[in-house]
Design an enzyme around this catalytic site. Sequence first.
Site, short mmCIF file in Angstrom:
data_model
loop_
_atom_site.label_atom_id
_atom_site.label_comp_id
_atom_site.label_asym_id
_atom_site.label_seq_id
_atom_site.Cartn_x
_atom_site.Cartn_y
_atom_site.Cartn_z
N THR A 88 1.47 -1.44 -0.08
CA THR A 88 0.12 -0.11 0.44
C THR A 88 0.40 1.29 -0.25
O THR A 88 1.76 1.04 0.05
CB THR A 88 -0.99 -0.13 1.41
OG1 THR A 88 -0.15 -0.26 2.86
CG2 THR A 88 -1.85 -1.38 1.33
N ASP A 89 0.37 2.47 -0.07
CA ASP A 89 1.28 2.85 -0.40
C ASP A 89 1.91 3.61 0.99
O ASP A 89 2.76 4.23 1.39
CB ASP A 89 0.19 5.11 -0.24
CG ASP A 89 0.02 4.90 -1.79
OD1 ASP A 89 -0.03 4.39 -2.71
OD2 ASP A 89 -1.54 5.58 -1.42
N CYS A 90 1.29 3.36 2.41
CA CYS A 90 1.65 3.35 3.82
C CYS A 90 2.77 2.62 4.20
O CYS A 90 3.05 2.66 4.92
CB CYS A 90 1.00 4.13 4.60
SG CYS A 90 -0.64 3.02 4.59
N TYR A 91 2.84 1.17 3.60
CA TYR A 91 3.37 0.01 3.26
C TYR A 91 3.76 -0.62 2.36
O TYR A 91 2.82 -1.40 1.65
CB TYR A 91 2.24 -0.99 4.45
CG TYR A 91 1.70 -0.32 5.82
CD1 TYR A 91 3.02 -0.10 6.54
CD2 TYR A 91 0.52 -0.15 6.36
CE1 TYR A 91 2.64 0.17 7.98
CE2 TYR A 91 0.23 -0.89 7.61
CZ TYR A 91 1.71 -0.22 8.52
OH TYR A 91 0.73 0.79 9.67
#
Length: 441
Positions: free
Chosen positions: A126-129
Site C-alpha cells: 500500500t502507499d503507507c506499507y
Amino acid sequence: MKTIEEINEKIKSGKAVVLTAEEVVQLAKGSKPQEIVKKVDVVTTATFAPMCSSGAFINFGHTTPPMRMERIELSGVEVYGGLAAVDGYIGATQESKEDKAFGGAHIIEALIKGKDLLLKTSGKGTDCYPRKYFEGYVNKEMVNDFFLFNPRNAYQNYAAATNSSEKTIYTYMGKLLPRFGNVTYSTSGELSPLLKDPKMLTIGLGSKIFLCGSEGYVVWTGTQFRNNVKVNEHGIPVSAARTIAVIGDAKKMNVRYLRAAYFKNYGVTIFVGIGVPIPVLDEEIAYYVSRSNEEIETELRDYGLPDRPVICKVNYAQLRSGWIEIDRKQVKTSSISSLPMAREIANLLKNWIEDGNFLLTKPVKLFEEERSIKGLVEKTEGKELKGDQPVCVDCGLCVSLCSFDALMLVDGKFTFIPERCTFCGECADACPTGVKLPPNE
C-alpha cells in the site's frame, strides 16, 4: 477471616505459612477447617497438562520500507496475520504444511529457547506499507513483543476417557485401546488449581499465577467456562466446568514448564505449567483446599461412541491407583498430565512466596455470573450476509479534505453544512465506514 492484604504483609515479613495442596490434605487428616484457616495462609496448586487452547501474540517490528504482513509463516507454520501491520497470533495446534507432527506449539517452544526461526511474510503493498515481501530469521530478542495469551487453560475436572468399540482410537486423551482396554485422565486431582477453589472464590480477573516458569495473570474466564454443573457431596464439580484465560510474557518463560507435543492421529498440542496460589481467607476456602483425591470425582466417558456417554464416576484415588473396574473387569489407568511436574510447580511457587518474591493479588472481578455452554446446532437455512447501511462515527477524517468547509469539527463535534457542499466526493473517497453524501439534485 483474613484478607489478601494481611497475608501479603506476612509474606513480606517472612511469616506466612505456605503449604502445597498435597501438604494441606495431609494436615486436614488431623485438623478441621477452622483450625486450618488459623494455621495456613496460602495453599499452592499446580497442573502440567496438554492445553490445546493456547497460543502467543508476536509483534515482529517494522521492516524498511514498512509492510503490512498479511500472510505470515514461521518455519513453515502459519501465523494469523489479520491484526495490525506487524502483529500475528500463532495457535499452539496450528500444523505445519510439511509435517503434521510439527506446529505452533513447537514454534512457541523454540522461540522461548532463543532459537532462530525463518520468517516468511507477504502483503499486497500500500502507499503507507509499500513492501510486499520479507524473508529472514528472527528470534525472541529481535521481536518487540512475544507473550502467551491462552484462551482456555486449567480445565476444572476434565472427564476420564475409555473406549468400548472394537478398534483402537487416537484422541486428544491419547491412545484408547478397544473393548475398555485402558483409561486415561488429565487432571492433577488434589493438586489441580480450580479443584482447590471450586467456586473460584479467590481466582478472578487479575489474579497473579505461575505461568510456564514466570509470572502470569488471569485475564478472563476461559472459553467453555460453565458453572451451572452438578457437584458431589463435597461441593466439587464432577464434570468439566470452569476454565481460565491467562496471559504472560513468553520472553521470561522457562521451557521446562512449557513443552510442545503431538498426539498421534490427533495433532499438535502443548503442555502448559500453571500454578495458582489460593489464599486461605476463611473456613469455606480452608475446607475446599483440603479435599483429597478420594473426595474428588470425575466422569468416565466412552469415546468409542459418538455422543461419549458417561459410564460411571470415579475418584482420583482410584485413577491414581493404576486400576479401576469397568463391568467387573480390571482396567489399567494412566494420566496424560504429569504429576511430578505439577508437584515441582507447586513447590516452586511455594518457595517464591516464602522467599517474598511472589505476592498475591486481589481479583478485580470474580466470575460469579451463571454460565453454561452450547453445542453447535446445524442450521441449513438463513440469509446471506449483506452490508448494513454505512453509519458515520464522527471520526472527523473527512474534515481536512473538504475545501469548502462543508465538513467541520465544532467543539470536537462533527458537523455537516449541506449548503456549502459541492458534491466533489473527496470526503466519500476517504470515509473508513463507507458513508456517501446524497447525489446532487
